[in-house]
Scaffold this active site. Structure first.
Site, mmCIF file in Angstrom:
data_model
loop_
_atom_site.group_PDB
_atom_site.id
_atom_site.type_symbol
_atom_site.label_atom_id
_atom_site.label_comp_id
_atom_site.label_asym_id
_atom_site.label_seq_id
_atom_site.Cartn_x
_atom_site.Cartn_y
_atom_site.Cartn_z
ATOM 1 N N ARG A 138 0.871 -1.176 0.000
ATOM 2 C CA ARG A 138 0.000 0.000 0.000
ATOM 3 C C ARG A 138 0.904 1.222 0.000
ATOM 4 N NH1 ARG A 138 -5.261 1.795 1.805
ATOM 5 N NH2 ARG A 138 -5.227 3.955 1.127
ATOM 6 N N GLU B 151 -11.659 3.751 -5.457
ATOM 7 C CA GLU B 151 -11.673 2.386 -5.981
ATOM 8 C C GLU B 151 -11.954 2.448 -7.480
ATOM 9 O OE1 GLU B 151 -10.686 -0.087 -4.026
ATOM 10 O OE2 GLU B 151 -10.518 1.419 -2.454
ATOM 11 N N ARG C 184 -1.077 -5.457 4.518
ATOM 12 C CA ARG C 184 -0.304 -5.004 3.363
ATOM 13 C C ARG C 184 0.887 -4.216 3.883
ATOM 14 N NH1 ARG C 184 -5.270 -2.024 0.492
ATOM 15 N NH2 ARG C 184 -5.224 -1.190 2.597
#
Length: 116
Positions: free
Chosen positions: A53, A61, A95
């Site tokens: 990330r 998104e 992440r």
């Protein structure tokens, strides 16, 4: 001359300790194998895929307005390229959080913000 030899290792040790205190780690170069969105990529790290990330970035998104364009901008910068992640730990989804640098020194996180 002898003083120079003693001072240099001390400086390196101090720099290492300072880097450890801040929590910043520099990983080895890894290839981007997938761009999952404008703020998330997947790299091949030690022959294993790892989701990264981009630290300090939050993109729409892919469905909402500009989400697809954000992914395209990230892809144009990093897809199938070697990058150097500077990691800060993990997020709640496990992440890796990182600033991502290209070999020529370009900070991908900053470049994406600059592009809008």
């Amino acid at each position: 001359m002898g003083v120079e030899l003693i001072r240099k290792p001390t400086v390196y040790v101090f720099a290492f300790l300072l880097q450890s205190e801040v929590g910043l780690a520099v990983d080895l170069s890894s290839q981007v194998v997938s761009v999952l969105g404008g703020d998330t990529i997947e790299i091949l790290h030690l022959n294993q895929p790892e989701r990264v990330r981009l630290y300090g970035i939050d993109c729409a998104e892919q469905g909402p307005a500009f989400g697809t364009r954000a992914k395209q901008a990230a892809s144009a910068l990093v897809f199938r390229k070697d990058v150097i992640p500077q990691t800060y730990g993990k997020d709640t989804y496990k992440r890796t959080l990182a600033d991502v640098l290209l070999p020529d020194g370009i900070n991908v996180n900053q470049a994406l913000v600059k592009e809008g």
